[in-house]
Design a protein around this motif. Structure first.
Motif, mmCIF file in Angstrom:
data_model
loop_
_atom_site.group_PDB
_atom_site.id
_atom_site.type_symbol
_atom_site.label_atom_id
_atom_site.label_comp_id
_atom_site.label_asym_id
_atom_site.label_seq_id
_atom_site.Cartn_x
_atom_site.Cartn_y
_atom_site.Cartn_z
ATOM 1 N N ALA A 85 -17.078 -23.801 14.068
ATOM 2 C CA ALA A 85 -17.747 -24.869 13.039
ATOM 3 C C ALA A 85 -19.071 -24.064 12.721
ATOM 4 N N THR A 86 -19.449 -24.604 11.468
ATOM 5 C CA THR A 86 -20.681 -24.034 10.900
ATOM 6 C C THR A 86 -21.348 -25.124 10.619
ATOM 7 N N VAL A 87 -22.622 -25.404 11.089
ATOM 8 C CA VAL A 87 -23.417 -26.569 10.850
ATOM 9 C C VAL A 87 -24.706 -26.243 10.033
ATOM 10 N N PRO A 88 -24.665 -26.512 8.826
ATOM 11 C CA PRO A 88 -25.941 -25.983 7.977
ATOM 12 C C PRO A 88 -27.070 -26.965 8.474
ATOM 13 N N ALA A 89 -28.357 -26.570 8.034
ATOM 14 C CA ALA A 89 -29.610 -27.223 8.237
ATOM 15 C C ALA A 89 -29.708 -28.973 7.742
ATOM 16 N N VAL A 90 -28.717 -29.474 8.243
ATOM 17 C CA VAL A 90 -28.808 -30.791 7.714
ATOM 18 C C VAL A 90 -29.469 -31.889 9.042
ATOM 19 N N ALA A 91 -29.497 -33.113 8.294
ATOM 20 C CA ALA A 91 -30.090 -34.167 9.453
ATOM 21 C C ALA A 91 -29.062 -34.323 10.331
ATOM 22 N N ALA A 92 -29.632 -34.713 11.343
ATOM 23 C CA ALA A 92 -28.800 -35.121 12.585
ATOM 24 C C ALA A 92 -27.809 -35.885 12.414
ATOM 25 N N ARG A 101 -14.924 -31.376 9.239
ATOM 26 C CA ARG A 101 -14.481 -30.522 8.307
ATOM 27 C C ARG A 101 -13.807 -29.301 9.070
ATOM 28 N N PHE A 102 -14.130 -29.005 10.648
ATOM 29 C CA PHE A 102 -13.515 -27.938 11.023
ATOM 30 C C PHE A 102 -12.684 -28.496 12.257
ATOM 31 N N PRO A 103 -11.482 -28.904 11.941
ATOM 32 C CA PRO A 103 -10.567 -29.714 13.090
ATOM 33 C C PRO A 103 -10.103 -28.679 14.155
ATOM 34 N N GLY A 104 -10.147 -29.216 15.407
ATOM 35 C CA GLY A 104 -9.913 -28.452 16.602
ATOM 36 C C GLY A 104 -10.954 -27.589 17.078
ATOM 37 N N ALA A 269 -16.258 -11.670 21.233
ATOM 38 C CA ALA A 269 -16.991 -12.548 22.273
ATOM 39 C C ALA A 269 -16.657 -13.863 21.690
ATOM 40 N N GLY A 270 -15.637 -14.553 21.713
ATOM 41 C CA GLY A 270 -15.370 -16.059 21.304
ATOM 42 C C GLY A 270 -14.994 -16.203 19.957
ATOM 43 N N ALA A 271 -15.143 -17.529 19.627
ATOM 44 C CA ALA A 271 -14.734 -17.874 18.220
ATOM 45 C C ALA A 271 -15.474 -17.012 17.083
ATOM 46 N N CYS A 272 -14.886 -16.947 15.826
ATOM 47 C CA CYS A 272 -15.544 -16.184 14.980
ATOM 48 C C CYS A 272 -16.012 -16.964 13.819
ATOM 49 N N GLY A 273 -16.987 -16.569 13.169
ATOM 50 C CA GLY A 273 -17.744 -17.308 11.853
ATOM 51 C C GLY A 273 -16.881 -17.250 10.685
ATOM 52 N N LEU A 274 -15.472 -17.645 10.716
ATOM 53 C CA LEU A 274 -14.814 -17.196 9.547
ATOM 54 C C LEU A 274 -13.853 -18.578 9.104
ATOM 55 N N GLY A 275 -14.830 -19.700 9.445
ATOM 56 C CA GLY A 275 -14.262 -21.089 8.836
ATOM 57 C C GLY A 275 -15.139 -21.717 7.795
ATOM 58 N N THR A 276 -15.891 -20.804 7.333
ATOM 59 C CA THR A 276 -16.762 -21.365 6.311
ATOM 60 C C THR A 276 -16.503 -21.832 4.842
ATOM 61 N N VAL A 277 -15.149 -21.513 4.756
ATOM 62 C CA VAL A 277 -14.288 -22.115 3.325
ATOM 63 C C VAL A 277 -14.527 -23.682 3.394
ATOM 64 N N ALA A 278 -14.698 -24.258 4.513
ATOM 65 C CA ALA A 278 -14.617 -25.790 4.565
ATOM 66 C C ALA A 278 -15.950 -26.135 4.028
ATOM 67 N N LEU A 279 -17.061 -25.205 3.882
ATOM 68 C CA LEU A 279 -18.391 -25.655 3.266
ATOM 69 C C LEU A 279 -18.275 -25.503 1.932
ATOM 70 N N LEU A 280 -17.331 -24.871 1.149
ATOM 71 C CA LEU A 280 -17.187 -24.678 -0.193
ATOM 72 C C LEU A 280 -16.547 -26.085 -0.611
ATOM 73 N N ASP A 281 -16.563 -26.526 -2.179
ATOM 74 C CA ASP A 281 -15.886 -27.588 -2.776
ATOM 75 C C ASP A 281 -14.973 -26.841 -3.466
ATOM 76 N N GLY A 282 -14.162 -26.316 -3.007
ATOM 77 C CA GLY A 282 -13.211 -25.552 -3.778
ATOM 78 C C GLY A 282 -12.714 -24.120 -3.347
ATOM 79 N N ASP A 283 -11.983 -23.392 -4.067
ATOM 80 C CA ASP A 283 -11.344 -22.160 -3.618
ATOM 81 C C ASP A 283 -10.715 -21.499 -4.588
ATOM 82 N N ALA A 284 -10.494 -20.249 -4.579
ATOM 83 C CA ALA A 284 -9.974 -19.501 -5.516
ATOM 84 C C ALA A 284 -8.362 -19.248 -5.393
#
Length: 333
Positions: A85-92, A101-104, A269-284
Motif C-alpha cells: 500500500a502507498t500512503v500519501p502525506a495525509v492527515a493521520a 484501497r489496497f485490499p490484502g 526484497a518484499g512487496a513492490c510499490g506497484l499498487g499505485t493505480v489505486a491512487l488514481l481516480d480512473g485509468d486507461a
C-alpha cells in the motif's frame, strides 16, 4: 550494447494517446497525472516522465516505452507480484481510508518529510499506519530526499519505535545517504536505507551500491530506460531490490510487473510499490492492475477506447506532450 528498437518518430506520434487522470489524493504535489499511452505492436506502452523533468532525463522514459511497446520482454519467472500500500502525506485520520484501497496488502509505504509538514505530522501518520497494519505488517517510509542528514537521523531515530522495514531516500546525495546509514548504526537504530532517486536520477546508478550507501535499491522500469537496462543494473549492483512505480497508469504498472517478474529468485526484497493505480481516480484500461489479496497478476491490459476519450488531455497539453516526444526521440537518435 543498446537493443532498444528504432521506431520513427512519426510512428510513435501516430500511436500516441495523451491522457490526464485525476488523483484521489494529492500525491507528490500532483492532482492530475498526465501520461502518453502508445497503442504499440507488442502491447500498450507508457511514457510518463513528470512534467518538470528535462528532456535528457525524460528520454530514458521514452526508451523504456519503446522497448516495452516495440521490443520483447523477458519471460516472467512468477505469475503474480506482491505489492505494498502507498500512503500519501495525509492527515493521520485519513490513513484507514487510504489503506482500504489496497485490499490484502500487508506492507505499507508511508510518505514523510512533506514540505510544509512537521515531524509530528509524520509520527502521527506512521503511528496510524502501524496501528492499522498490526504488529505483523511491514511499514516503510519514503522521504523523497526531503531531509538533511541531521534531520534524517533525528526523524528516523524517532520513527524507529514503529519497527520500520526501511527508510527510502532520506537525503539527496550518495555521501549523505552513507552518513545517515553510519550514524544510525552508531546510535543503535536498526533501520535499513533504500536508494531511489540515487539510482533512477543518477548519471551513474551503481554509485550508491559501490559507496555502501544503501542496504537495498528501489528500481523503476521507466526512469532506468526499460526492463533490460534495469535488470542489468540490478545484476551489477548485487543488492536486494524493490520494484516501484511513478504513479503510472495500469500500462506503466504492467511494465513494472514484468520487471519484477523477471528478477531472479531471492533478489526481491518484499512487496513492490506497484499498487499505485489505486491512487488514481480512473485509468486507461477496462481492467485496472490493482491489488487482489495483496498481489497483482503479471499481465498486459489493453487500452480502452472509452477511457482514452474520457480522460483525453486538453488540446494544449496534448500538443505539449507530442512536442516532448519528438525532442526526446531526437535525443535517442
Amino acid at each position: 550494447m543498446d537493443q532498444t528498437p528504432h521506431v520513427p518518430v512519426d510512428e510513435l506520434l501516430a500511436s500516441a494517446r495523451v491522457v490526464a487522470i485525476p488523483t484521489r489524493t494529492r500525491f507528490r504535489g500532483i492532482s492530475v497525472r498526465e501520461a502518453v499511452l502508445f497503442d504499440a505492436p507488442t502491447g500498450a506502452s507508457e511514457f510518463s516522465p513528470f512534467v518538470e523533468y528535462g528532456d535528457a532525463e525524460a528520454a530514458q522514459w521514452l526508451r523504456a516505452a519503446i522497448d516495452f511497446g516495440w521490443g520483447r520482454s523477458p519471460e516472467p519467472l512468477r505469475e503474480s507480484v506482491e505489492v505494498n500500500a502507498t500512503v500519501p502525506a495525509v492527515a493521520a485520520a485519513e490513513v484507514p481510508g487510504i489503506l482500504a484501497r489496497f485490499p490484502g496488502c500487508r506492507t505499507a509505504k508511508v510518505k514523510v518529510a512533506e514540505r510544509g509538514q512537521s515531524l509530528g505530522d509524520d509520527l502521527a501518520r506512521v503511528r496510524a499506519v502501524r496501528e492499522a497494519m498490526g504488529t505483523d505488517g511491514r511499514v516503510r517510509v519514503d522521504a523523497n530526499t526531503g531531509w538533511s542528514v541531521d534531520d534524517a537521523v533525528d526523524a528516523l531515530t524517532a520513527l524507529a519505535e514503529f519497527d520500520l522495514d526501511y527508510a527510502e531516500q532520506p537525503c539527496i546525495t550518495v555521501p549523505e545517504l552513507a552518513e545517515v546509514r553510519t550514524r544510525l548504526a552508531a546510535n543503535g537504530t536498526p533501520i535499513r536505507i533504500a536508494a531511489d532517486e540515487s539510482v533512477r536520477k543518477a548519471e551513474d546508478p551503481l554509485a550508491v551500491a559501490r559507496a555502501g550507501a544503501a542496504d537495498l535499491l528501489i528500481v523503476k522500469a521507466q526512469p532506468l530506460g526499460g526492463i533490460a537496462r534495469a535488470l542489468d543494473i540490478v545484476a551489477e549492483a548485487g543488492l536486494p531490490v524493490v520494484v516501484s512505480s511513478a504513479l503510472d497508469t495500469s500500462v506503466g504498472i504492467s511494465m513494472g510487473l514484468h520487471l519484477a517478474a523477471a528478477l531472479p529468485e531471492g533478489v526481491l526484497a518484499g512487496a513492490c510499490g506497484l499498487g499505485t493505480v489505486a491512487l488514481l481516480d480512473g485509468d486507461a484500461v477496462a481492467d485496472p492492475l490493482v491489488p487482489v489479496d495483496g498481489a497483482i497478476a503479471v499481465r498486459r491490459p489493453a487500452l480502452d477506447a472509452d477511457a482514452l476519450e474520457r480522460f483525453r488531455a486538453p488540446a494544449e497539453r496534448e500538443r505539449w506532450w507530442r512536442e516532448r516526444i519528438a525532442r526526446c526521440a531526437a535525443l535517442l537518435g
